[in-house]
Scaffold this active site. Structure first.
Site, mmCIF file in Angstrom:
data_model
loop_
_atom_site.group_PDB
_atom_site.id
_atom_site.type_symbol
_atom_site.label_atom_id
_atom_site.label_comp_id
_atom_site.label_asym_id
_atom_site.label_seq_id
_atom_site.Cartn_x
_atom_site.Cartn_y
_atom_site.Cartn_z
ATOM 1 N N CYS A 115 61.983 57.945 7.722
ATOM 2 C CA CYS A 115 60.764 58.650 8.102
ATOM 3 C C CYS A 115 59.636 57.618 8.127
ATOM 4 C CB CYS A 115 60.455 59.728 7.065
ATOM 5 S SG CYS A 115 58.736 60.272 7.120
ATOM 6 N N GLU A 150 65.745 47.937 17.690
ATOM 7 C CA GLU A 150 65.759 49.150 18.525
ATOM 8 C C GLU A 150 65.156 50.373 17.833
ATOM 9 O OE1 GLU A 150 69.691 49.784 20.156
ATOM 10 O OE2 GLU A 150 69.306 48.333 21.718
ATOM 11 N N CYS A 157 59.520 65.813 9.347
ATOM 12 C CA CYS A 157 59.487 66.273 7.954
ATOM 13 C C CYS A 157 58.082 66.751 7.556
ATOM 14 C CB CYS A 157 59.978 65.155 7.030
ATOM 15 S SG CYS A 157 58.759 63.872 6.726
ATOM 16 N N GLU A 301 69.717 41.469 24.348
ATOM 17 C CA GLU A 301 71.122 41.872 24.274
ATOM 18 C C GLU A 301 71.617 42.279 25.653
ATOM 19 O OE1 GLU A 301 72.003 45.096 21.589
ATOM 20 O OE2 GLU A 301 70.680 44.327 20.038
ATOM 21 N N TRP A 309 80.288 52.491 23.684
ATOM 22 C CA TRP A 309 79.703 53.804 23.441
ATOM 23 C C TRP A 309 79.615 54.655 24.707
ATOM 24 C CZ3 TRP A 309 75.258 53.430 26.328
ATOM 25 C CH2 TRP A 309 74.677 52.162 26.451
ATOM 26 N N GLU A 349 81.809 49.219 15.745
ATOM 27 C CA GLU A 349 81.633 48.387 16.944
ATOM 28 C C GLU A 349 82.768 47.388 17.146
ATOM 29 O OE1 GLU A 349 77.451 47.236 16.577
ATOM 30 O OE2 GLU A 349 76.998 48.890 17.947
ATOM 31 N N HIS A 352 83.437 46.861 20.720
ATOM 32 C CA HIS A 352 82.343 46.426 21.596
ATOM 33 C C HIS A 352 82.599 44.994 22.031
ATOM 34 C CE1 HIS A 352 78.367 45.561 23.125
ATOM 35 N NE2 HIS A 352 78.073 46.840 23.025
#
Ligand code: GLA
Ligand code: ZN
Length: 665
Positions: A115, A150, A157, A301, A309, A349, A352
């Site tokens: 949060c 990211e 909340c 990246e 994914w 991953e 990946h």
């Protein structure tokens, strides 16, 4: 510090040494050298490995990795390691765990679960970032700081609700003003006390677009505050190293235009879907380039081979990784990096793509392709560094407008911002015209043509700016569903397109919404009498000074204008009142560009599937086709920085091939 200027292209990727025994680290450095890798990002998800408990710090392993990398001549993009909280953090401080838009508090797991208003989270990440900066902030291998990773997940909340109320007080002053802006008189929802305002969870108050827009703004700013807090401590201790965080292109949740102001350099992660068209990628590169008005950026990246994914994670065909790397450079990147250096031995991953496979062989196809690219980038030296992309056209893109368009309940559930912005981009892309994608706040004076697709929300000052641009001789294009609301999603009282009415010389009286099967047609005046299908929305336009360029052919509004132009000062302002079929957009935007004096990139006639971008005096020629293509060159001799060959008259490129052509004196 605002620059990351090396006399060479930075080439490398995300490195997760904590998943491997130390014996592998030496092999990694050797393989990196072999692959022409000169930079790695680490330890993005290393929090738990650095701080296994609140008072225990175990930096020694990281010290050793960094020394090994440095000894091997590898530079470091150093992450503050705050992107995934270790189990002890969430167990000890459960207030850190966010609440999702359904009102569910998340349990520990995954990443970006915090949060932004948790004081414990803030304190812990500042402490970790401070330690990182103190320990490595003047390390000779350090080239750029990578804050978190990211950013994106929003929180609903109680703490966020309370902070939202404070944010609203600061923005609007009085509750009365909030009620007016959101039009809460609707359904008798007037707030009589600040405490009645809550985060708009999915089963809560989502009737007011103004409220949800403000909540999105508030969350984007709150998460940005979290970035800023880490950035500030890092900057204070390590003032000479530029700071970034990796963005995600057309990521809806965060207003990247306000984020970019806080980054020293823009970096982003590019993961095109399986069959992404070249303009899909180019558009996002242009958007990321536009965040800092054209400054060079980092491709932080991309996968060297496949993702994990998507449902079907296809391999990048031989040559495609190289092609897309140069496409990024054509659009302003000075850095080419991968996720990831080495495949994880287990967990989410492991499938990946990576430069180094589980078999860790330098004989693998992907490794060899990376190594070839690495050598090639080395051979370029500083030839490509720092160049600016040349564009005469700006396409306006605005995150808040994106939210406003897609929160609209009506007139059409099919109206989506990205396809609407991509349509004119693609039309010009296919015509060989380079387009910048910029904020409405950007300096527009250097452009000949400015296009504002679906600018539903016209914020204060934007109309005046567009008027000034057009009056001074520029060409402006607006499309359907434009000029509807102000920055708080309140309708303009004097009709559409609101403050753009004078500039466009029209009044949009009504808007018809068509199902995908329904179509109208636009008949263009002039000798050719072009007819194109149109649909999605059909604005009924009354002329107020503009002239009609095309009229509808069906429905009770047949014969009424669908495309108009208004002479304004020295310039022209077009309105395109319906979504034209692709061939129609191609024809219309090419025609408008030609009339605006916009030239395609001047290497030779544009060919479908071969992208040409002029950056820093170099022509990047990118063959996106699976087949060989020939490009006729304008007069002159051109040397290819990649092959060393000199071309005259024509250049033939095999499938997925690239040339970087420098005009010979
Ligand atoms: C993102 C993240 C990386 C990794 C990749 C996988 O871009 O930043 O850590 O998870 O996705 O594609
Ligand atoms: Zn919260």
């Amino acid at each position: 510090m605002s620059d990351l200027r090396f006399p060479f292209v930075l080439h490398g990727g995300d490195y997760n040494p904590e998943q491997f025994p130390e014996s592998v680290w030496d092999e990694d450095v050797e393989l990196m050298k072999k692959a022409g890798v000169n930079v790695v990002t680490l330890p993005v998800f290393g929090w738990g490995n650095i701080q296994p408990d609140e008072d225990i710090w175990t930096f020694e392993w990281l010290d050793r990795v960094i020394e090994k990398l440095h000894a091997g001549g590898i530079k470091i993009c150093l992450a503050t390691a705050t992107a995934a909280t270790p189990p002890w953090v969430d167990q000890k401080y459960p207030d850190i765990l966010r609440v999702d838009s359904e009102g569910r508090k998340v349990s520990h797991g995954g990443r970006h679960t915090f949060c932004p208003h948790s004081k414990n989270f803030r304190r812990l990440v500042i402490s970790l970032a401070t330690k990182m900066a103190e320990r490595y902030g003047d390390h000779p291998a350090l080239v750029v700081w990578h804050i978190s990773n990211e950013y994106g997940n929003t929180c609903y909340c109680e703490k966020c609700s309370a902070a939202f109320r404070e944010w609203l007080k600061a923005r609007y002053g009085t509750l009365q003003e909030v009620n007016f802006r959101w039009n809460t008189a609707f359904w008798g929802q007037t707030y009589t006390d600040w405490s009645q305002i809550e985060a708009p969870v999915s089963l809560g108050q989502r009737t007011f677009q103004g409220l949800i827009l403000d909540y999105d703004r508030f969350q984007s700013e709150s998460i940005l505050d979290s970035y800023r807090a880490e950035r500030d401590v890092v900057r204070a201790i390590s003032p000479n190293i530029p700071i970034t965080t990796n963005l995600m292109g057309t990521f809806k949740t965060l207003d990247y235009h306000s984020w970019a102001k806080e980054l020293d350099i823009v970096s982003w992660d590019c993961y095109p879907p399986r069959s992404a068209a070249p303009e899909w990628i180019a558009f996002r590169h242009a958007l990321m380039r536009g965040l800092k008005e054209g400054e060079p950026w980092m491709l932080m990246e991309q996968t060297p081979s496949q993702q994990n994914w998507q449902k079907y994670n296809s391999l990048k065909r031989p040559g495609v990784m190289r092609l897309w790397s140069y496409q990024a450079m054509a659009h302003g990147a000075d850095t080419i990096m991968y996720f990831q250096w080495r495949r994880s031995p287990g967990a989410a991953e492991m499938f990946h793509g990576a430069v180094v496979e589980h078999a860790a062989s330098s004989e693998a196809r992907v490794f060899k392709e990376v190594a070839v690219l690495g050598r090639e980038l080395e051979s370029l030296g500083d030839a490509t560094i720092g160049g600016r992309v040349e564009a005469q056209v700006a396409l306006l893109f605005d995150w808040e407008n994106w939210w406003a368009v897609e929160y609209s309940i009506g007139p059409s559930g099919d109206l989506k911002y990205l396809p609407a912005t991509l349509a004119p981009y693609k039309a010009l892309f296919d015509a060989g015209i380079t387009v910048d994608v910029v904020s409405p706040e950007a300096d527009l004076s250097k452009y000949k043509l400015v296009i504002a697709p679906v600018l539903k929300m016209v914020k204060t000052g934007v109309a005046e700016k567009l008027e000034q641009f057009t009056r001074a001789g520029g060409t402006f294009v607006a499309t359907y569903f434009t000029g509807i609301v102000d920055g708080t999603d309140r309708a303009f009282p004097n009709g559409y397109p609101g403050p753009l009415s004078d500039l466009l010389g029209i009044w949009v009286e009504e808007t018809d919404a068509l199902s995908p099967e329904e179509k109208n047609s636009a008949l263009f005046s002039g000798e050719n009498g072009h007819i194109f299908e149109c649909g999605l929305l059909c604005d009924r336009i009354q002329l107020r000074g503009a002239e009609a360029l095309a009229t509808y052919m069906q429905e009770f509004y047949a014969g009424e204008p669908v495309v108009t132009v208004n002479r304004f000062g020295e310039g022209s302002a077009y309105y395109v009142g319906s979504a034209l079929e692709e061939s129609g957009a191609a024809w219309l935007y090419a025609d408008i560009a030609a009339k605006a004096g916009v030239e395609p990139v001047d290497l030779g006639p544009a060919i479908k599937g071969v992208e040409v971008v002029l950056r820093g005096g170099l022509y990047y020629v990118l063959n996106h086709c699976r087949t060989e293509q020939s490009v006729v060159l304008r007069e002159g001799r051109f040397s290819d920085l990649l092959s060393g060959q000199v071309y005259e008259g024509e250049i033939t490129l095999p499938a997925y091939a690239v040339a970087i052509l420098r005009p010979e004196a």
